[in-house]
Design a protein around this motif. Structure first.
Motif, PDB file in Angstrom:
ATOM      1  N   LEU A  27       0.838  -1.289   0.054  1.00  0.00           N
ATOM      2  CA  LEU A  27       0.094   0.064  -0.092  1.00  0.00           C
ATOM      3  C   LEU A  27       0.757   1.288   0.071  1.00  0.00           C
ATOM      4  N   SER A  28       1.903   1.181   0.509  1.00  0.00           N
ATOM      5  CA  SER A  28       2.773   2.653   0.638  1.00  0.00           C
ATOM      6  C   SER A  28       3.831   2.549  -0.337  1.00  0.00           C
ATOM      7  N   GLU A  29       4.269   1.607  -0.895  1.00  0.00           N
ATOM      8  CA  GLU A  29       5.387   1.470  -2.029  1.00  0.00           C
ATOM      9  C   GLU A  29       5.103   0.686  -3.415  1.00  0.00           C
ATOM     10  N   GLY A  30       3.934  -0.109  -3.392  1.00  0.00           N
ATOM     11  CA  GLY A  30       3.447  -0.845  -4.408  1.00  0.00           C
ATOM     12  C   GLY A  30       4.150  -2.148  -4.318  1.00  0.00           C
ATOM     13  N   TYR A  31       3.558  -3.106  -5.157  1.00  0.00           N
ATOM     14  CA  TYR A  31       3.916  -4.563  -5.052  1.00  0.00           C
ATOM     15  C   TYR A  31       5.225  -4.959  -5.157  1.00  0.00           C
ATOM     16  N   ALA A  32       5.865  -3.996  -6.275  1.00  0.00           N
ATOM     17  CA  ALA A  32       7.378  -4.104  -6.764  1.00  0.00           C
ATOM     18  C   ALA A  32       8.213  -4.206  -5.433  1.00  0.00           C
ATOM     19  N   ALA A  33       7.817  -3.361  -4.380  1.00  0.00           N
ATOM     20  CA  ALA A  33       8.805  -3.078  -3.335  1.00  0.00           C
ATOM     21  C   ALA A  33       8.843  -4.514  -2.681  1.00  0.00           C
ATOM     22  N   GLU A 104      -3.248  -3.231  -6.463  1.00  0.00           N
ATOM     23  CA  GLU A 104      -1.743  -3.870  -6.898  1.00  0.00           C
ATOM     24  C   GLU A 104      -1.540  -5.388  -6.830  1.00  0.00           C
ATOM     25  N   LEU A 105      -2.308  -6.063  -6.213  1.00  0.00           N
ATOM     26  CA  LEU A 105      -2.115  -7.250  -6.479  1.00  0.00           C
ATOM     27  C   LEU A 105      -2.584  -7.991  -7.893  1.00  0.00           C
ATOM     28  N   VAL A 106      -3.559  -7.250  -8.474  1.00  0.00           N
ATOM     29  CA  VAL A 106      -3.853  -7.410  -9.814  1.00  0.00           C
ATOM     30  C   VAL A 106      -2.855  -7.193 -10.872  1.00  0.00           C
ATOM     31  N   ALA A 107      -2.205  -5.965 -10.248  1.00  0.00           N
ATOM     32  CA  ALA A 107      -0.887  -5.675 -11.346  1.00  0.00           C
ATOM     33  C   ALA A 107       0.140  -6.594 -11.145  1.00  0.00           C
ATOM     34  N   ALA A 108       0.438  -6.908  -9.984  1.00  0.00           N
ATOM     35  CA  ALA A 108       1.392  -8.047  -9.556  1.00  0.00           C
ATOM     36  C   ALA A 108       1.021  -9.395 -10.459  1.00  0.00           C
ATOM     37  N   ALA A 109      -0.287  -9.904 -10.392  1.00  0.00           N
ATOM     38  CA  ALA A 109      -0.702 -11.037 -10.942  1.00  0.00           C
ATOM     39  C   ALA A 109      -0.265 -10.851 -12.473  1.00  0.00           C
ATOM     40  N   SER A 166      -7.699   3.432  -8.246  1.00  0.00           N
ATOM     41  CA  SER A 166      -6.548   3.367  -8.861  1.00  0.00           C
ATOM     42  C   SER A 166      -5.944   4.695  -9.275  1.00  0.00           C
ATOM     43  N   ASP A 167      -6.875   5.223 -10.080  1.00  0.00           N
ATOM     44  CA  ASP A 167      -6.498   7.043 -10.192  1.00  0.00           C
ATOM     45  C   ASP A 167      -5.967   7.854  -9.075  1.00  0.00           C
TER      46      ASP A 167
END
Length: 204
Positions: A27-33, A104-109, A166-167
């Motif tokens: 939530l604070s940095e994104g799934y890539a973190a 974020e989880l959908v993006a990571a998926a 998201s936006d």
């Protein structure tokens, strides 16, 4: 004799703390973190120990999704059975934290097949629940289910909430606040219509 129980309680507590820490990072940095180091550092353990609980980072993501999905499904069931189903549904769908995590989880998926499969499973279960409820609710709102089928209504509510959150999180200037406000007004109008259409209890 109580030592095994204490170990199990400690394991469950550590498991929960790791999931909590992962959610906060997402939530604070994104799934890539999310990494074994970043999550372990938040909890205060050595990175290799993380893999005792979650052999891979994919396992960690899936566990985060499953826990969140369980909460969402429980809340959605309550919302759809509440006195104002659409209002309660919209409140859940537009919750910045819950929906933000799902975004974020959908993006990571997109990059993790195991997570993608789990996201699909949760999405199907949630949509099935929503459509089954709408099949009986739409008439109460004065909505023609043939012209505006449950599949359309469910996709519209969830899709708009997903887009707004998201936006908003990304800081995009897409008039998302205006869209959310308009949806809130529409929900209010529909709930008022439903209340007027429902038969009043007979006076005793």
């Amino acid at each position: 004799m109580t030592e095994p129980r204490r170990r199990r309680a400690a394991t469950a507590e550590k498991f929960t703390r790791l999931l909590d820490a992962t959610e906060e990072i997402i939530l604070s940095e994104g799934y890539a973190a999310v990494s074994s180091r970043s999550v372990a550092a938040r909890v205060g353990i050595n990175a290799p120990l993380l893999h005792y609980y979650f052999p891979t980072i994919d396992d960690l993501f899936v566990a985060v999704l499953r826990r969140r999905a369980e909460r969402i499904l429980e809340r959605m069931a309550v919302a759809l059975a509440s006195p104002e189903p659409l209002r309660a549904w919209w409140k859940i769908a537009s919750d910045p934290r819950g929906t933000g995590l799902i975004v974020e989880l959908v993006a990571a998926a997109n990059h993790r097949p195991a997570l993608r499969a789990e996201v699909g499973k949760v999405a199907r279960e949630l949509r099935k629940m929503q459509m089954e409820a709408l099949a009986s609710l739409l008439g109460e709102y004065g909505v023609d289910a043939e012209e505006f089928p449950p599949a359309l209504i469910a996709a519209a509510i969830q899709g708009l909430a997903f887009s707004v959150v998201s936006d908003q999180a990304a800081g995009y200037d897409t008039a998302h606040e205006e869209a959310a406000a308009a949806m809130a007004r529409l929900v209010t109008r529909l709930e008022e219509r439903r209340a007027q259409r429902r038969p009043r209890p007979a006076a005793r």
